[in-house]
Design an enzyme around this catalytic site. Structure first.
Site, PDB file in Angstrom:
ATOM      1  N   CYS A 104       0.922  -1.079   0.079  1.00 39.31           N
ATOM      2  CA  CYS A 104       0.116   0.086  -0.088  1.00 39.31           C
ATOM      3  C   CYS A 104       0.886   1.445   0.184  1.00 39.31           C
ATOM      4  CB  CYS A 104      -0.896   0.025   1.354  1.00 39.31           C
ATOM      5  SG  CYS A 104      -1.983  -1.588   1.352  1.00 39.31           S
TER       6      CYS A 104
ATOM      7  N   GLY B 221      -1.382   0.806  -4.757  1.00 37.49           N
ATOM      8  CA  GLY B 221      -2.515   0.226  -4.332  1.00 37.49           C
ATOM      9  C   GLY B 221      -3.678   0.847  -5.227  1.00 37.49           C
TER      10      GLY B 221
ATOM     11  N   THR C  78       7.235  -1.331 -16.166  1.00 44.80           N
ATOM     12  CA  THR C  78       8.402  -1.331 -15.080  1.00 44.80           C
ATOM     13  C   THR C  78       9.507  -1.812 -15.696  1.00 44.80           C
ATOM     14  OG1 THR C  78       6.746  -1.472 -13.411  1.00 44.80           O
ATOM     15  CG2 THR C  78       8.829  -2.198 -12.807  1.00 44.80           C
TER      16      THR C  78
ATOM     17  N   ASP D 138      11.317  -8.657 -19.060  1.00 45.31           N
ATOM     18  CA  ASP D 138      10.333  -7.974 -17.762  1.00 45.31           C
ATOM     19  C   ASP D 138      11.150  -8.009 -16.479  1.00 45.31           C
ATOM     20  OD1 ASP D 138       8.007  -7.215 -16.961  1.00 45.31           O
ATOM     21  OD2 ASP D 138       6.780  -8.796 -17.516  1.00 45.31           O
ATOM     22  N   ASP D 139      10.614  -7.217 -15.597  1.00 44.51           N
ATOM     23  CA  ASP D 139      11.144  -7.239 -14.389  1.00 44.51           C
ATOM     24  C   ASP D 139      10.959  -8.407 -13.607  1.00 44.51           C
ATOM     25  OD1 ASP D 139       8.208  -5.427 -14.162  1.00 44.51           O
ATOM     26  OD2 ASP D 139       8.420  -6.633 -12.559  1.00 44.51           O
TER      27      ASP D 139
HETATM   28  O1  LIG Z   1       3.883 -12.896 -13.981  1.00 43.93           O
HETATM   29  P1  LIG Z   1       3.004 -11.908 -13.318  1.00 43.93           P
HETATM   30  O2  LIG Z   1       1.929 -12.481 -12.436  1.00 43.93           O
HETATM   31  O3  LIG Z   1       1.973 -11.392 -14.551  1.00 43.93           O
HETATM   32  O4  LIG Z   1       3.466 -10.736 -12.792  1.00 43.93           O
HETATM   33  C1  LIG Z   1       4.718 -10.077 -13.100  1.00 43.93           C
HETATM   34  C2  LIG Z   1       4.154  -8.762 -14.127  1.00 43.93           C
HETATM   35  O5  LIG Z   1       3.194  -7.886 -13.438  1.00 43.93           O
HETATM   36  C3  LIG Z   1       3.910  -6.687 -13.225  1.00 43.93           C
HETATM   37  O6  LIG Z   1       3.276  -5.848 -14.340  1.00 43.93           O
HETATM   38  P2  LIG Z   1       2.232  -4.785 -14.084  1.00 43.93           P
HETATM   39  O7  LIG Z   1       1.304  -4.777 -15.445  1.00 43.93           O
HETATM   40  O8  LIG Z   1       1.534  -4.927 -12.874  1.00 43.93           O
HETATM   41  O9  LIG Z   1       2.854  -3.278 -13.871  1.00 43.93           O
HETATM   42  P3  LIG Z   1       3.635  -2.601 -14.644  1.00 43.93           P
HETATM   43  O10 LIG Z   1       3.022  -1.942 -15.734  1.00 43.93           O
HETATM   44  O11 LIG Z   1       4.351  -1.563 -13.784  1.00 43.93           O
HETATM   45  O12 LIG Z   1       4.811  -3.368 -15.219  1.00 43.93           O
HETATM   46  C4  LIG Z   1       5.380  -6.922 -13.545  1.00 43.93           C
HETATM   47  O13 LIG Z   1       5.952  -5.842 -14.105  1.00 43.93           O
HETATM   48  C5  LIG Z   1       5.392  -8.000 -14.563  1.00 43.93           C
HETATM   49  O14 LIG Z   1       5.287  -7.576 -15.585  1.00 43.93           O
HETATM   50  N1  LIG Z   2      -0.187  -4.304   0.739  1.00 45.99           N
HETATM   51  C1  LIG Z   2      -0.387  -3.633   2.215  1.00 45.99           C
HETATM   52  O1  LIG Z   2       0.338  -2.898   2.531  1.00 45.99           O
HETATM   53  C2  LIG Z   2      -1.898  -3.802   2.652  1.00 45.99           C
HETATM   54  C3  LIG Z   2      -2.125  -3.407   4.269  1.00 45.99           C
HETATM   55  C4  LIG Z   2      -2.912  -4.397   5.025  1.00 45.99           C
HETATM   56  N2  LIG Z   2      -2.268  -5.517   5.238  1.00 45.99           N
HETATM   57  C5  LIG Z   2      -4.136  -4.511   4.148  1.00 45.99           C
HETATM   58  O2  LIG Z   2      -4.500  -5.658   3.492  1.00 45.99           O
HETATM   59  O3  LIG Z   2      -4.950  -3.434   3.933  1.00 45.99           O
HETATM   60 MG   LIG Z   3       4.847  -5.259 -15.775  1.00 42.25          MG
END
Ligand SMILES: O=P(O)(O)OC[C@H]1O[C@H](OP(=O)(O)OP(=O)(O)O)[C@H](O)[C@@H]1O
Ligand SMILES: NC(=O)CC[C@H](N)C(=O)O
Ligand SMILES: [Mg+2]
Length: 540
Positions: free
Chosen positions: A2, A31, A308, A370-371
């Site tokens: 969060c 979040g 990312t 990818d990250d």
């Molecule tokens: O293998 P997965 O379960 O798919 O998770 C990994 C992916 O999810 C995230 O992207 P996201 O779209 O959430 O955010 P971003 O736009 O910041 O890359 C992260 O950057 C990877 O691309």
């Molecule tokens: N990812 C978080 O930091 C969440 C805070 C808290 N554990 C909730 O679920 O609201």
């Molecule tokens: Mg991504």
């Protein structure tokens, strides 16, 4: 993961809510499920607006205009404990002692025993399944123990020290005491981030607490400093007091903040997220080069998976002297998919979010960077998209090592079986996501990429890669219980049954609901138009 926020303006007659809302929109990437603000105005009265939804929708102009007062706390939520119910949107409030408002980032790992303590010893009612409501009440219980009519800084430090002895897990928190000030503290391992900054005004200094330094940059605050592990910081209109109140423990910030969560333009614990991602790209280039040579594969083009991974992918391409192309174009109005609830929604949104440009893929061996690969949702979809537009070979490189272990500190990865790398080697992962080859960063290279920018940090929380949990208290029994409560398939079942059971589902109406969304242009100082804490669900 969060986002938390605290703001104290030196001039109490200036409302803090507009800036808190702006700040929360800068933390939206942490979040997307719910958000909220509570401010403290004249006579120590609190004013609240919180609900499920994005910052721009929940905290619209009308809602903000009704949040009175020169100090406040804000939160953007990514639910990782309890449910997604709007009753679990933060900040949380408790009236006794003194009137406390609370925002939390992280996860406690000992909620059941704390719940028992609340019930049997502290005699405090917990009305949701949120661990953050528990943590607030633990704070309140410790403040209560001081037995003071009027509290001072030392009492608050004592209370937070007590809280830190009583609970285990990851917690970066911002609290507000009615008419007193704002407070931040960070767990003894410093797993989750929070820092502070200040801003000179004509009359004095404004103070800010935030999860990430980007907020300070954008709002014109300077002198960003991290709250230290086990430290508490109290800000009142007469100044700042800070004290180490927790046990001395290994400082272990979560490395996944650098891999994925934080914005690249933030600096966390003295480390530029951007620079660390550049270094991840450099290190991964060496690994990719080695594997490609071993396999005799050539690559025509490097393509990032937005957003990312872009920073790392560009460095990787430069290092390997390969062309870099933005082959996937992102719909900027679709948020992060990884932090969306439920596999179906995540899968659907990867498709909605990314479009493959045929020209950049057709007839080529492409290296997608990818990250991280977590559930494999993104990779599976985009590899198919790349192939659909004519890619010859698709190789995937991940800036993070394979993720095979649950996260218990505030990332919603409770179930090992949902992780695509669980029980699979690199070949099997490639097969599962439909890639011709997958190359992972090694853990030592990932750690070195981040640590080189602050060598004073000797350890990072790398539990999702290693299964070693820095706080202790996480064993097989714990992980099994977590899986049985929070795995995707369990959450789906609960959502379906929620109308009958009224347990966790998004339809249940808890105590803390969104303020009326009523078209009203009236004054904000009259009793009818201001928004107190306990509001009705009333959209007209
Ligand atoms: O293998 P997965 O379960 O798919 O998770 C990994 C992916 O999810 C995230 O992207 P996201 O779209 O959430 O955010 P971003 O736009 O910041 O890359 C992260 O950057 C990877 O691309
Ligand atoms: N990812 C978080 O930091 C969440 C805070 C808290 N554990 C909730 O679920 O609201
Ligand atoms: Mg991504």
């Amino acid at each position: 993961m969060c986002g938390i926020l605290g703001l104290l303006l030196h001039d109490p007659s200036v409302d803090a809510a507009p800036e808190i809302s702006e700040a929360l929109s800068l933390l939206q990437h942490r979040g997307q499920d719910a958000c909220g603000i509570v401010t403290c105005g004249p006579k120590g009265r609190f004013f609240q607006c919180k609900a499920n939804g994005m910052v721009r929708d929940v905290l619209d102009e009308k809602a903000i205009a009704k949040l009175i007062g020169g100090m406040g706390v804000g939160h953007v939520r990514y639910p990782t404990a309890g449910s997604s119910d709007h009753a679990e949107a933060q900040p949380f409030y408790v009236n006794s002692p003194y009137g406390i408002v609370f925002a939390h980032n992280g996860n406690l790992i000992d909620s059941p025993s704390l719940l028992q303590y609340m019930d049997a010893t502290a005699h405090r009612h917990i009305n949701t399944s949120s661990d953050s409501e528990l943590l607030l009440n633990l704070f309140a219980d410790n403040l209560q123990k001081t037995g003071k009519f009027r509290i001072n800084e030392d009492d608050i430090f004592t209370a937070i020290g007590g809280l830190m002895r009583q609970c285990t897990g990851a917690y970066a928190c911002v609290a507000m005491l009615a008419g007193f000030g704002v407070i931040a503290f960070r767990d003894p391992n410093g797993i989750r981030p929070v820092g502070m900054a200040s801003r000179k005004t004509d009359t004095g200094r404004d103070y800010l607490f935030a999860s990430e330094s980007i907020v300070a940059d954008a709002l014109g605050f300077s002198g960003w400093e991290d709250v230290k592990p086990g430290e508490a910081v109290i800000i009142t209109r007469s100044g700042v007091s800070r004290k180490h109140v927790g046990a001395h423990a290994t400082f272990a910030p979560d490395i996944f903040e650098f891999v994925y969560f934080a914005r690249p333009d933030s600096v966390l614990d003295g480390i530029s997220v951007y620079r660390s991602r550049m270094a991840m790209g450099d290190a991964l280039a060496i690994e990719v080069d080695k594997v490609l040579k071993e396999r005799g594969i050539t690559v025509d083009v490097v393509i990032p998976v937005p957003d990312t991974s872009r920073v790392a992918a560009l460095n990787l391409a430069q290092k390997l002297k390969l062309p870099y192309r933005e082959g996937f174009i992102k719909n900027r109005y679709v948020g992060r998919t990884f932090i969306m609830p439920g596999q179906q929604m995540r899968r659907k949104n990867v498709r909605r979010k990314l479009n493959a440009m045929a020209l950049e893929f057709s007839g080529k061996n492409v290296l997608l960077v990818d990250d991280s690969i977590v559930r494999g949702t993104t990779s599976e979809e985009i590899i198919q998209m790349a192939k659909d537009v004519g890619a010859k070979k698709v190789i995937v490189a991940s800036c993070a090592p394979p993720i095979r272990h649950s996260n218990v500190y505030g990332i919603d990865m409770p179930s090992r079986t949902e992780l695509v790398a669980y029980g699979r080697n690199a070949e099997e992962i490639a097969e599962a996501i439909g890639a011709d080859l997958v190359v992972f960063q090694t853990l030592p290279d990932l750690i070195a990429s981040v640590r080189q920018f602050n060598p004073s940090i000797s350890t990072f929380d790398c539990s999702v890669f290693t299964g070693e949990y820095v706080t202790g208290g996480v064993n097989e029994e714990y992980l099994h219980r977590l899986e049985s409560l929070r795995a995707d398939n369990v959450k789906n079942k609960v959502a379906v049954n929620s109308r009958e059971g009224q347990s966790e589902g998004s339809r249940a109406n808890g105590l803390h609901n969104r303020v009326n969304i009523v078209a009203s242009g009236g004054p904000v100082n009259g009793a009818d138009d201001t928004v107190g804490l306990h509001n009705t669900w009333n959209i007209s």
